[in-house]
Motif scaffolding. Structure first.
Motif, PDB file in Angstrom:
ATOM      1  N   HIS A  27       0.861  -1.174   0.000  1.00  0.00           N
ATOM      2  CA  HIS A  27       0.000   0.000   0.000  1.00  0.00           C
ATOM      3  C   HIS A  27       0.899   1.227   0.000  1.00  0.00           C
ATOM      4  O   HIS A  27       1.369   1.658   1.046  1.00  0.00           O
ATOM      5  CB  HIS A  27      -0.910  -0.033   1.235  1.00  0.00           C
ATOM      6  CG  HIS A  27      -1.991   1.007   1.201  1.00  0.00           C
ATOM      7  ND1 HIS A  27      -2.429   1.654   2.315  1.00  0.00           N
ATOM      8  CD2 HIS A  27      -2.716   1.503   0.169  1.00  0.00           C
ATOM      9  CE1 HIS A  27      -3.375   2.515   1.983  1.00  0.00           C
ATOM     10  NE2 HIS A  27      -3.569   2.436   0.687  1.00  0.00           N
ATOM     11  N   ILE A  28       1.149   1.782  -1.174  1.00  0.00           N
ATOM     12  CA  ILE A  28       2.190   2.802  -1.319  1.00  0.00           C
ATOM     13  C   ILE A  28       1.754   3.879  -2.303  1.00  0.00           C
ATOM     14  O   ILE A  28       0.753   3.746  -3.011  1.00  0.00           O
ATOM     15  CB  ILE A  28       3.511   2.177  -1.828  1.00  0.00           C
ATOM     16  CG1 ILE A  28       3.260   1.464  -3.166  1.00  0.00           C
ATOM     17  CG2 ILE A  28       4.094   1.222  -0.812  1.00  0.00           C
ATOM     18  CD1 ILE A  28       4.515   0.979  -3.853  1.00  0.00           C
ATOM     19  N   ASP A  29       2.533   4.963  -2.334  1.00  0.00           N
ATOM     20  CA  ASP A  29       2.470   5.933  -3.425  1.00  0.00           C
ATOM     21  C   ASP A  29       3.370   5.375  -4.527  1.00  0.00           C
ATOM     22  O   ASP A  29       4.603   5.414  -4.429  1.00  0.00           O
ATOM     23  CB  ASP A  29       2.968   7.299  -2.947  1.00  0.00           C
ATOM     24  CG  ASP A  29       2.770   8.380  -4.002  1.00  0.00           C
ATOM     25  OD1 ASP A  29       3.110   8.129  -5.168  1.00  0.00           O
ATOM     26  OD2 ASP A  29       2.272   9.468  -3.650  1.00  0.00           O
ATOM     27  N   VAL A  30       2.754   4.833  -5.556  1.00  0.00           N
ATOM     28  CA  VAL A  30       3.486   4.070  -6.572  1.00  0.00           C
ATOM     29  C   VAL A  30       4.589   4.906  -7.211  1.00  0.00           C
ATOM     30  O   VAL A  30       5.732   4.455  -7.365  1.00  0.00           O
ATOM     31  CB  VAL A  30       2.521   3.528  -7.644  1.00  0.00           C
ATOM     32  CG1 VAL A  30       3.297   2.789  -8.731  1.00  0.00           C
ATOM     33  CG2 VAL A  30       1.484   2.609  -7.005  1.00  0.00           C
ATOM     34  N   HIS A  31       4.280   6.154  -7.577  1.00  0.00           N
ATOM     35  CA  HIS A  31       5.258   6.980  -8.289  1.00  0.00           C
ATOM     36  C   HIS A  31       6.470   7.279  -7.410  1.00  0.00           C
ATOM     37  O   HIS A  31       7.617   7.242  -7.885  1.00  0.00           O
ATOM     38  CB  HIS A  31       4.599   8.279  -8.751  1.00  0.00           C
ATOM     39  CG  HIS A  31       3.457   8.073  -9.698  1.00  0.00           C
ATOM     40  ND1 HIS A  31       3.641   7.552 -10.961  1.00  0.00           N
ATOM     41  CD2 HIS A  31       2.120   8.299  -9.567  1.00  0.00           C
ATOM     42  CE1 HIS A  31       2.467   7.472 -11.587  1.00  0.00           C
ATOM     43  NE2 HIS A  31       1.530   7.916 -10.751  1.00  0.00           N
ATOM     44  N   LEU A  32       6.224   7.566  -6.133  1.00  0.00           N
ATOM     45  CA  LEU A  32       7.335   7.887  -5.243  1.00  0.00           C
ATOM     46  C   LEU A  32       8.205   6.667  -4.964  1.00  0.00           C
ATOM     47  O   LEU A  32       9.441   6.761  -4.957  1.00  0.00           O
ATOM     48  CB  LEU A  32       6.806   8.473  -3.931  1.00  0.00           C
ATOM     49  CG  LEU A  32       6.188   9.872  -4.017  1.00  0.00           C
ATOM     50  CD1 LEU A  32       5.712  10.319  -2.642  1.00  0.00           C
ATOM     51  CD2 LEU A  32       7.178  10.878  -4.584  1.00  0.00           C
ATOM     52  N   ILE A  33       7.584   5.511  -4.732  1.00  0.00           N
ATOM     53  CA  ILE A  33       8.368   4.305  -4.445  1.00  0.00           C
ATOM     54  C   ILE A  33       9.111   3.837  -5.692  1.00  0.00           C
ATOM     55  O   ILE A  33      10.234   3.323  -5.603  1.00  0.00           O
ATOM     56  CB  ILE A  33       7.471   3.197  -3.863  1.00  0.00           C
ATOM     57  CG1 ILE A  33       6.892   3.641  -2.534  1.00  0.00           C
ATOM     58  CG2 ILE A  33       8.246   1.900  -3.692  1.00  0.00           C
ATOM     59  CD1 ILE A  33       7.933   4.008  -1.480  1.00  0.00           C
ATOM     60  N   GLU A  34       8.509   4.016  -6.864  1.00  0.00           N
ATOM     61  CA  GLU A  34       9.239   3.723  -8.105  1.00  0.00           C
ATOM     62  C   GLU A  34      10.489   4.597  -8.187  1.00  0.00           C
ATOM     63  O   GLU A  34      11.572   4.138  -8.578  1.00  0.00           O
ATOM     64  CB  GLU A  34       8.342   3.968  -9.319  1.00  0.00           C
ATOM     65  CG  GLU A  34       7.361   2.850  -9.594  1.00  0.00           C
ATOM     66  CD  GLU A  34       6.559   3.103 -10.868  1.00  0.00           C
ATOM     67  OE1 GLU A  34       6.713   4.198 -11.453  1.00  0.00           O
ATOM     68  OE2 GLU A  34       5.800   2.215 -11.269  1.00  0.00           O
TER      69      GLU A  34
END
Length: 446
Positions: free
Chosen positions: A341-348
């Motif tokens: 459960h993450i902010d996809v763009h930031l973790i990418e």
């Protein structure tokens, strides 16, 4: 063994009493008065003896229970006097008393041990009765923090410090919560949490409070020192050549102004100098923009994504460039249903930054490898980026997350700092393990 002896003597008396009654009945049947009279006398004696026998033991038991009721375990019952069953009964009482005394001694020792621990810790602890406000326990740390004398009831705080009372005792904090408490002559930054528990049908509230002002100030001071050190270094590296070059150009222009006929101004050198100043100025602007980028990330927009999908996005993006450098990139995930459960763009962005760091560490190696793996970790997920590159020297391990610190000639020094900030916004952690010459493992813990 006590009850066997007791029932043996009780049964013996009951049998004798039944025999006496039988004699009376036989005397009545045969009209033999001496049997009737003798039987009655014997029956009365046996009844009295039975009464004494039973009552004496019940008195002994009643005395013991009375002592237990008032928690008096110091009494010693004689084991040398009385009948055999009484002596056994006393021996049993003494064993029970000794057991209770041992338990009380152990509890007292544990209480003193716990008391000393709670007095020594630098965390304020107070427990009180929710109904009447009576204090069950309070340690010196909380008294020193609030500059209060020892008190027996929280109403004392209500009268002396109403604002403190409302913030601490009237507000319920389900999780660790940082707050600022206003004192008479200062403000304290504290971390407070509390819970409610039951004991003997009574509800109590336990409050744990830690003064984090000193810790925050120390950490903030250290962070500023590191940040200012790096920023000063970066700015001086740009300003020093700009200042020197500007002075040189200014000197040439002044010479031309003073001696226009005898001094030829080299326009190419002037243009080259101005171009250098421009480039250094652009470098400073880029430095300022990277700081703004680091400061800009302040919130996350979370969504659930399968780890495999997250890995696929990054693989499609990075595989071509890594293949050109002959570095192997592998993704491993044994659980295809594992999701985060993450902010996809930031973790990418974080993963891309870590993989590119690993790429730089493996550059020039014949068998450079980068492994990205995911697995369940306690109650969350752990993603690892591991490489077999040059590793991180121990002397710079503590500085790799400092903003603008970089060992690369073209690095901005915000990649790992930004990654750490993003992980903190996710309530996660980033950890590093590295052996110089063998490789590095960066772990993202959600």
């Amino acid at each position: 063994m006590i009850y066997k002896s007791f029932f043996f003597f009780l049964l013996l008396r009951v049998i004798l009493l039944l025999l006496a009654v039988t004699v009376i009945a036989y005397g009545i049947t045969d009209n033999q008065n001496f049997l009737i009279i003798g039987g009655l006398i014997i029956t009365l004696v046996l009844c009295y003896d039975l009464y004494r026998f039973v009552s004496k033991r019940f008195v002994e038991i009643d005395d013991f229970f009375e002592a237990v009721k008032y928690r008096d375990f110091s009494r010693w019952f004689s084991e040398e006097q009385g009948s055999k069953d009484i002596r056994k009964l006393h021996r049993g009482f003494n064993i029970v008393n000794k057991t209770f005394k041992d338990i009380n001694n152990e509890r007292q020792a544990q209480f003193l041990y716990l008391q000393k621990i709670l007095e020594m810790v630098d965390v304020g602890i107070i427990a009180y009765n929710l109904e009447n406000g009576e204090v069950l326990w309070v340690n010196d740390s909380i008294l020193n923090t609030f500059n209060l004398p020892s008190f027996k009831n929280i109403r004392f705080v209500e009268k002396r410090r109403p604002q403190l009372y409302d913030a601490l005792f009237e507000t319920y904090h389900t999780k660790d919560h940082s707050m600022t408490l206003e004192m008479k002559d200062e403000k304290l930054k504290v971390l407070v949490s509390n819970t409610i528990f039951q004991m003997d049908d009574m509800a109590y509230k336990l409050i744990v409070l830690q003064n984090i002002e000193t810790t925050l100030n120390k950490n903030e001071s250290e962070a500023w020192k590191k940040l200012l050190s790096v920023m000063t270094h970066e700015i001086m590296n740009s300003i020093a050549p700009i200042s020197s070059l500007s002075e040189t150009l200014h000197s040439e222009v002044e010479s031309k102004r003073k001696h226009p006929d005898s001094f030829d101004l080299n326009l190419e050198d002037l243009d080259a100098g101005i171009l250098s100043i421009k480039k250094r100025s652009e470098g400073l602007m880029k430095f300022a923009k990277t700081y703004r980028t680091l400061n800009k990330v302040s919130q996350v927009s979370r969504s659930k994504i399968l780890v495999n999908d997250l890995f696929k996005n990054i693989e499609n993006l990075l595989i071509p460039s890594l293949n050109q450098k002959e570095i192997t990139l592998e993704f491993k995930n044994s659980n295809p249903k594992l999701e985060v459960h993450i902010d996809v763009h930031l973790i990418e962005q974080v993963l891309i930054n870590l993989i590119l760091n690993s790429r730089d560490a493996c550059e020039g190696m014949a068998d450079g490898k980068i492994n990205v793996s995911a697995e369940k970790f306690r109650d969350g997920v752990q993603i690892k980026v591991a490489d077999n590159g040059v590793g991180i020297p121990p002397e710079i391990m503590e500085t790799i997350f400092v903003p603008f610190y970089s060992t690369k000639k073209t690095g901005s020094g915000i990649g790992l700092s930004l990654s750490k900030q993003i992980m903190m916004l996710h309530n996660g952690r980033i950890q590093v393990q590295s052996i110089e010459g063998q490789g590095t493992v960066m772990s993202l813990l959600f």
